[in-house]
Write a protein that holds these residues in place. Structure first.
Motif, short mmCIF file in Angstrom:
data_model
loop_
_atom_site.label_atom_id
_atom_site.label_comp_id
_atom_site.label_asym_id
_atom_site.label_seq_id
_atom_site.Cartn_x
_atom_site.Cartn_y
_atom_site.Cartn_z
N UNK A 250 0.86 -1.22 -0.02
CA UNK A 250 -0.21 0.10 -0.03
C UNK A 250 1.02 1.19 -0.08
N UNK A 251 0.43 2.43 -0.84
CA UNK A 251 1.13 3.72 -0.74
C UNK A 251 1.09 4.33 0.49
N UNK A 252 1.26 3.78 1.55
CA UNK A 252 1.13 4.71 2.78
C UNK A 252 2.64 4.72 3.45
N UNK A 253 2.87 5.85 4.41
CA UNK A 253 4.16 5.91 4.96
C UNK A 253 4.34 4.86 6.04
N UNK A 254 5.32 4.15 5.98
CA UNK A 254 5.71 2.88 6.77
C UNK A 254 5.85 3.39 8.22
N UNK A 255 6.44 4.56 8.50
CA UNK A 255 6.71 5.16 9.59
C UNK A 255 5.58 5.42 10.50
N UNK A 256 4.56 5.85 9.78
CA UNK A 256 2.88 5.89 10.29
C UNK A 256 2.44 4.75 10.80
N UNK A 257 2.76 3.46 10.05
CA UNK A 257 2.05 2.28 10.42
C UNK A 257 2.70 1.54 11.68
N UNK A 258 4.00 1.75 11.63
CA UNK A 258 5.10 1.45 12.75
C UNK A 258 4.79 2.39 14.16
N UNK A 259 4.67 3.59 14.04
CA UNK A 259 4.35 4.56 15.19
C UNK A 259 2.81 4.25 15.77
N UNK A 260 1.96 3.93 14.83
CA UNK A 260 0.40 3.58 15.17
C UNK A 260 0.43 2.30 16.04
N UNK A 261 1.18 1.37 15.55
CA UNK A 261 1.28 0.12 16.23
C UNK A 261 1.78 0.47 17.75
N UNK A 262 2.83 1.20 17.93
CA UNK A 262 3.33 1.62 19.21
C UNK A 262 2.57 2.21 19.98
N UNK A 263 1.64 3.23 19.41
CA UNK A 263 0.98 4.05 20.39
C UNK A 263 -0.26 2.80 20.78
N UNK A 264 -1.01 1.96 20.02
CA UNK A 264 -1.72 1.17 20.34
C UNK A 264 -1.05 0.20 21.41
N UNK A 265 0.06 -0.11 21.22
CA UNK A 265 0.91 -1.13 22.22
C UNK A 265 0.86 -0.31 23.74
N UNK A 266 1.29 0.91 23.63
CA UNK A 266 1.48 1.79 24.89
C UNK A 266 -0.02 1.90 25.56
N UNK A 267 -1.15 2.06 24.82
CA UNK A 267 -2.43 2.26 25.43
C UNK A 267 -2.82 0.96 25.86
#
Length: 232
Positions: A86-103
């Motif tokens: 998918x043409x999406x920033x991979x950094x966004x995907x990783x950071x979103x995972x870390x945010x959810x993990x933190x929550x």
């Protein structure tokens, strides 16, 4: 705003999974059992000190598991290909995972503290106050944040090994090694024992730096892996 849509997507993956509820249940039962095994003759300060140290040790395993599972499941479920094409920033995907993990981990830590406190009230622990419990809660959450930091290495290992079995296995090795380094008096230099020690004793600046560097290595390493290595 794009990052919020990523976070929402990742949160739905976690919330709708059976694993999320199993982990929540485990972190309800284990503190509950530890609490009921405690002597009601203890005062609140001693009770919380003993129970929260044990709970923090469990949290080391829990936070490592959540990091490993959120990243590793993309490989085991074979959904990583969809994310990479998918043409999406991979950094966004990783950071979103870390945010959810933190929550997720904050929920685990907070819920565990509530269970420990609730059991203390139920068995009749004496000598407590709201200010004491609040102070212990803040200290415990700072410990939890340090545990979350060092657990980013599980996300990196899950990405490199393309699954969550290796980091989960490493977590059990870490538990064994933690007991050894504590016995040798080197716990203040081992990233995964430093947070637990901070609950019962002061830690040095070097220990804080070790935790920070471990967390940065896990975070930056995971972002770099998804950004570069997985694109080859």
């Amino acid at each position: 705003m794009k990052i919020l849509s990523f976070v929402n997507c990742e949160a739905r993956k976690v919330y709708r999974s059976t694993v999320f509820w199993v982990v929540i249940s485990v972190f309800s039962l284990l503190p509950l059992m530890l609490g009921f095994l405690s002597s009601p003759d203890l005062d609140w300060e001693s009770y919380l000190s003993d129970l929260l140290a044990s709970t923090a040790t469990l949290l080391v395993v829990g936070c490592s598991f959540t990091s490993a599972w959120v990243f590793g499941r993309e490989y085991t479920d074979n959904t990583i290909k969809d994310l990479l094409v998918k043409p999406i920033p991979k950094t966004y995907s990783v950071l979103s995972k870390f945010i959810v993990i933190t929550i997720w981990n904050v929920i685990l830590a907070s819920f565990s503290f509530m269970v420990v406190t609730g059991v203390g009230v139920f068995i009749g622990i004496n000598g407590g106050s709201i200010s004491l419990i609040l102070s212990e809660f803040l200290t415990f959450m700072l410990t939890a944040i340090m545990i979350m930091a060092v657990s980013t290495t599980s996300a990196l290992l899950a990405s490199v090994t393309k699954g969550y079995l290796a980091p989960i296995g490493l977590t059990f090795v870490i538990v064994i090694v933690s007991n050894v380094v504590m016995h040798l008096g080197m716990g203040t230099y081992f990233p995964w024992t430093i947070p637990v020690i901070s609950l019962v004793d002061n830690i040095s600046f070097i220990s804080i730096v070790i935790v920070m560097m471990t967390g940065i290595t896990g975070l930056v390493g995971t972002i770099a892996w998804w950004r570069f290595a997985e694109q080859k």
